[in-house]
Write a protein that holds these residues in place. Sequence first.
Motif, PDB file in Angstrom:
ATOM      1  N   GLU A  38       0.809  -1.213   0.000  1.00 31.65           N
ATOM      2  CA  GLU A  38       0.000   0.000   0.000  1.00 31.65           C
ATOM      3  C   GLU A  38       0.848   1.272   0.000  1.00 31.65           C
ATOM      4  O   GLU A  38       0.361   2.343  -0.359  1.00 31.65           O
ATOM      5  CB  GLU A  38      -0.930   0.005   1.214  1.00 31.65           C
ATOM      6  N   HIS A  39       2.120   1.149   0.409  1.00 27.00           N
ATOM      7  CA  HIS A  39       3.000   2.319   0.475  1.00 27.00           C
ATOM      8  C   HIS A  39       4.071   2.308  -0.614  1.00 27.00           C
ATOM      9  O   HIS A  39       5.079   3.005  -0.517  1.00 27.00           O
ATOM     10  CB  HIS A  39       3.646   2.409   1.860  1.00 27.00           C
ATOM     11  N   GLY A  40       3.866   1.518  -1.643  1.00 27.49           N
ATOM     12  CA  GLY A  40       4.735   1.587  -2.812  1.00 27.49           C
ATOM     13  C   GLY A  40       5.976   0.727  -2.770  1.00 27.49           C
ATOM     14  O   GLY A  40       6.867   0.892  -3.610  1.00 27.49           O
ATOM     15  N   PHE A  41       6.049  -0.222  -1.824  1.00 29.61           N
ATOM     16  CA  PHE A  41       7.195  -1.123  -1.747  1.00 29.61           C
ATOM     17  C   PHE A  41       6.806  -2.496  -2.292  1.00 29.61           C
ATOM     18  O   PHE A  41       5.629  -2.856  -2.301  1.00 29.61           O
ATOM     19  CB  PHE A  41       7.685  -1.252  -0.305  1.00 29.61           C
ATOM     20  N   ASP A  42       7.785  -3.268  -2.733  1.00 25.26           N
ATOM     21  CA  ASP A  42       7.517  -4.562  -3.367  1.00 25.26           C
ATOM     22  C   ASP A  42       7.899  -5.704  -2.431  1.00 25.26           C
ATOM     23  O   ASP A  42       9.060  -6.135  -2.395  1.00 25.26           O
ATOM     24  CB  ASP A  42       8.289  -4.671  -4.686  1.00 25.26           C
ATOM     25  N   ALA A  43       6.927  -6.199  -1.689  1.00 23.35           N
ATOM     26  CA  ALA A  43       7.167  -7.312  -0.782  1.00 23.35           C
ATOM     27  C   ALA A  43       7.400  -8.623  -1.525  1.00 23.35           C
ATOM     28  O   ALA A  43       7.866  -9.604  -0.941  1.00 23.35           O
ATOM     29  CB  ALA A  43       5.985  -7.467   0.169  1.00 23.35           C
ATOM     30  N   PHE A  44       7.076  -8.643  -2.842  1.00 28.74           N
ATOM     31  CA  PHE A  44       7.250  -9.852  -3.650  1.00 28.74           C
ATOM     32  C   PHE A  44       8.610  -9.897  -4.353  1.00 28.74           C
ATOM     33  O   PHE A  44       8.912 -10.862  -5.053  1.00 28.74           O
ATOM     34  CB  PHE A  44       6.144  -9.945  -4.706  1.00 28.74           C
ATOM     35  N   ALA A  45       9.437  -8.880  -4.182  1.00 27.97           N
ATOM     36  CA  ALA A  45      10.755  -8.871  -4.805  1.00 27.97           C
ATOM     37  C   ALA A  45      11.592 -10.033  -4.281  1.00 27.97           C
ATOM     38  O   ALA A  45      11.423 -10.472  -3.137  1.00 27.97           O
ATOM     39  CB  ALA A  45      11.459  -7.539  -4.530  1.00 27.97           C
ATOM     40  N   PRO A  46      12.494 -10.583  -5.103  1.00 25.78           N
ATOM     41  CA  PRO A  46      13.313 -11.716  -4.662  1.00 25.78           C
ATOM     42  C   PRO A  46      14.030 -11.421  -3.349  1.00 25.78           C
ATOM     43  O   PRO A  46      14.636 -10.365  -3.176  1.00 25.78           O
ATOM     44  CB  PRO A  46      14.313 -11.892  -5.814  1.00 25.78           C
ATOM     45  N   GLY A  47      13.925 -12.376  -2.421  1.00 28.17           N
ATOM     46  CA  GLY A  47      14.613 -12.258  -1.141  1.00 28.17           C
ATOM     47  C   GLY A  47      13.890 -11.434  -0.100  1.00 28.17           C
ATOM     48  O   GLY A  47      14.368 -11.328   1.041  1.00 28.17           O
ATOM     49  N   CYS A  48      12.732 -10.859  -0.471  1.00 30.51           N
ATOM     50  CA  CYS A  48      12.005  -9.990   0.466  1.00 30.51           C
ATOM     51  C   CYS A  48      10.927 -10.777   1.215  1.00 30.51           C
ATOM     52  O   CYS A  48      10.975 -11.993   1.293  1.00 30.51           O
ATOM     53  CB  CYS A  48      11.442  -8.789  -0.279  1.00 30.51           C
ATOM     54  N   GLU A  49       9.957 -10.060   1.786  1.00 31.80           N
ATOM     55  CA  GLU A  49       9.050 -10.662   2.779  1.00 31.80           C
ATOM     56  C   GLU A  49       8.310 -11.905   2.283  1.00 31.80           C
ATOM     57  O   GLU A  49       8.193 -12.888   3.026  1.00 31.80           O
ATOM     58  CB  GLU A  49       8.047  -9.595   3.249  1.00 31.80           C
ATOM     59  N   VAL A  50       7.814 -11.891   1.067  1.00 29.84           N
ATOM     60  CA  VAL A  50       7.068 -13.049   0.601  1.00 29.84           C
ATOM     61  C   VAL A  50       7.991 -14.253   0.439  1.00 29.84           C
ATOM     62  O   VAL A  50       7.609 -15.389   0.760  1.00 29.84           O
ATOM     63  CB  VAL A  50       6.318 -12.726  -0.711  1.00 29.84           C
ATOM     64  N   ASP A  51       9.205 -14.034  -0.014  1.00 25.45           N
ATOM     65  CA  ASP A  51      10.165 -15.131  -0.092  1.00 25.45           C
ATOM     66  C   ASP A  51      10.503 -15.667   1.295  1.00 25.45           C
ATOM     67  O   ASP A  51      10.725 -16.871   1.472  1.00 25.45           O
ATOM     68  CB  ASP A  51      11.438 -14.686  -0.819  1.00 25.45           C
ATOM     69  N   VAL A  52      10.573 -14.774   2.276  1.00 23.43           N
ATOM     70  CA  VAL A  52      10.807 -15.205   3.656  1.00 23.43           C
ATOM     71  C   VAL A  52       9.667 -16.124   4.104  1.00 23.43           C
ATOM     72  O   VAL A  52       9.897 -17.174   4.728  1.00 23.43           O
ATOM     73  CB  VAL A  52      10.935 -13.990   4.606  1.00 23.43           C
ATOM     74  N   LEU A  53       8.435 -15.764   3.787  1.00 18.53           N
ATOM     75  CA  LEU A  53       7.303 -16.598   4.139  1.00 18.53           C
ATOM     76  C   LEU A  53       7.350 -17.936   3.402  1.00 18.53           C
ATOM     77  O   LEU A  53       7.076 -18.994   3.994  1.00 18.53           O
ATOM     78  CB  LEU A  53       5.993 -15.872   3.802  1.00 18.53           C
ATOM     79  N   ARG A  54       7.714 -17.910   2.141  1.00 20.65           N
ATOM     80  CA  ARG A  54       7.773 -19.163   1.364  1.00 20.65           C
ATOM     81  C   ARG A  54       8.838 -20.109   1.907  1.00 20.65           C
ATOM     82  O   ARG A  54       8.709 -21.324   1.806  1.00 20.65           O
ATOM     83  CB  ARG A  54       8.073 -18.834  -0.101  1.00 20.65           C
TER      84      ARG A  54
END
Length: 248
Positions: A229-245
């Motif tokens: 919502e604030h313009g950051f990409d949580a799906f970028a490689p190595g970021c939050e979604v990758d941490v969850l995966r």
Amino acid sequence: MDEVKVIVAHSERATLRVGDMFLKVDGDQARIDAEVEAMTLAPVPTPQVLWRKPHVLAIAAVRGRTLGRLGEPSTTPPAAWAAAGAAIRKLHDAPLPPRPGRGGRAPDQLAAELDRECELLVANDLLPADLVTRNRQVAEAALRLLTPVFTHGDLQIAHVFADEDEITGIIDWSEAGQGDALYDLATFTLGHEEHLGDVIAGYGADVDLDVIRAWWSLRSLLGVRWLLEHGFDAFAPGCEVDVLRSRM
């Protein structure tokens, strides 16, 4: 004439760099006051405060370079990661500051926030239900009673600077206060699990690795929607979604 560089900007705050000076603009004056107070009390290297006016804090750049960034490989040597661990331990051993910090929320309050966020992530089709459910299970270990320490509260890797193996500055203290020591350690090593051993070696104390992993999941679950919502990409490689995966 020095160039003005936007470091970060969203609806809550912005940070600009002008030469060797950083200007932090925050809609919440109390957050600026808390940051200055925390830097004054912290027994670790912090930026020099140049001046402060309503809603603006000017600080000097610190020597060295950041240890790395979330989503990017870190080339920082293990000795610097260990030195960061030692600095974090020094902070945690310091007398408690007067304010509660971001990492010190009550377990029931945090659990309720986490459950609401997990529901929204699935309801809005931001993340698969099985990914959210698994990480909600992992996060449970962080929801416990604890003895609070002096925490930074937002100890991202990009907030710690080093010159070779010397920690030269820790920045962005607006979330500092009483909190969970393992929250700081988890935030610092988020997305850089391979350096956790070096950090703990420098920290010099036994830590519960399951709780650190729990904070990785918890922080990522709470962060994904806000980041998007604030313009950051949580799906970028190595970021939050990758941490969850990585917890699947």
